[in-house]
Design an enzyme around this catalytic site. Structure first.
Site, PDB file in Angstrom:
ATOM      1  N   ASN A 102     -51.999 -44.922 -12.823  1.00  0.00           N
ATOM      2  CA  ASN A 102     -51.604 -46.303 -11.947  1.00  0.00           C
ATOM      3  C   ASN A 102     -51.136 -45.731 -10.638  1.00  0.00           C
ATOM      4  O   ASN A 102     -50.940 -44.410 -10.328  1.00  0.00           O
ATOM      5  CB  ASN A 102     -50.418 -46.668 -12.654  1.00  0.00           C
ATOM      6  CG  ASN A 102     -49.899 -48.021 -11.950  1.00  0.00           C
ATOM      7  OD1 ASN A 102     -50.687 -48.951 -11.401  1.00  0.00           O
ATOM      8  ND2 ASN A 102     -48.614 -48.137 -11.922  1.00  0.00           N
ATOM      9  N   HIS A 104     -48.448 -46.899  -7.514  1.00  0.00           N
ATOM     10  CA  HIS A 104     -47.399 -47.797  -7.230  1.00  0.00           C
ATOM     11  C   HIS A 104     -46.833 -47.608  -5.609  1.00  0.00           C
ATOM     12  O   HIS A 104     -47.053 -46.351  -5.269  1.00  0.00           O
ATOM     13  CB  HIS A 104     -45.964 -47.353  -8.014  1.00  0.00           C
ATOM     14  CG  HIS A 104     -44.923 -48.347  -7.895  1.00  0.00           C
ATOM     15  ND1 HIS A 104     -44.858 -49.531  -8.380  1.00  0.00           N
ATOM     16  CD2 HIS A 104     -43.651 -48.085  -7.138  1.00  0.00           C
ATOM     17  CE1 HIS A 104     -43.802 -50.173  -7.926  1.00  0.00           C
ATOM     18  NE2 HIS A 104     -42.996 -49.391  -7.117  1.00  0.00           N
TER      19      HIS A 104
END
Ligand code: GAR
Length: 190
Positions: A102, A104
């Site tokens: 991921n 961020h």
């Protein structure tokens, strides 16, 4: 050649950079876009590149095997979250383990967790008077924004920055690093 699935909920500018990065090489290809919103910009971007796109509801993700079945059907080796705003269910995390990444848009552990996504993150960074922000690329472990960090990079927060100007600086950082870090991680798969 490894198969990547990108989960995205929004505009999909990162997804587009990742698609075109891998089209230019032979490590992997983006095989599938998975999206929880049929009107999201990422759906049109996928079409432009001829990438298949499947849409699901939050309940289908959480309560059925639909998404896991697609991951099998498309023979997905690696999962990339790019602006994906739902939590992945544990069946997917258990199946893929370290093969989920991921990004961020802050220097985690700062400005992560519930409700912290997109421009809300940048507004909070400015509001807190931070002098630096940046990106964090990390593994996904079932807790929002808490997986092991793979890579971070920083940018300054400038006087007069708005969430939009800071977002633009951070997006550039994402485009520069996310595709190559994904490739580096995929090359580690046995
Ligand atoms: C990106 O900045 C990404 O880091 C962020 O959403 C944006 C998506 O932009 N992700 C999060 O906030 C996750 N908590 P994009 O749709 O244009 O790639």
């Amino acid at each position: 050649m490894r198969n990547i699935a990108i989960f995205a909920s929004g505009t999909g500018t990162n997804a587009e950079r990742i698609i075109s990065y891998f089209q230019a090489g032979n490590t992997a290809r983006v095989r599938l876009i998975l999206c929880n919103k049929s009107t999201a910009g990422v759906v049109e971007r996928a079409k432009k590149y001829g990438i298949e796109c499947q849409i699901f509801s939050p309940a289908e993700l959480k309560e059925t095997s639909l998404v896991l079945d697609w991951l099998e059907e498309y023979e997905i080796d690696y999962i990339v979250l790019a602006g994906f705003l739902l939590l992945l269910p544990s069946v997917i995390i258990d199946r893929y383990g370290d093969r989920i990444v991921n990004i961020h848009p802050s220097l985690l552990p700062k400005f992560g967790g519930k409700g912290m996504y997109g421009e809300r993150v940048h507004a909070a960074v400015i509001e807190a008077g931070e002098s630096r922000s940046g990106i964090t690329i990390h593994h996904v472990n079932g807790q929002l924004d808490e997986g092991a960090v793979i890579f971070q990079a920083e940018v300054p927060v400038l006087p007069g920055d708005t969430p939009e100007t800071l977002a633009a600086r951070i997006h550039e950082l994402e485009y520069t690093h996310y595709p190559r870090i994904i490739e580096q991680e995929i090359l580690k798969i046995q």
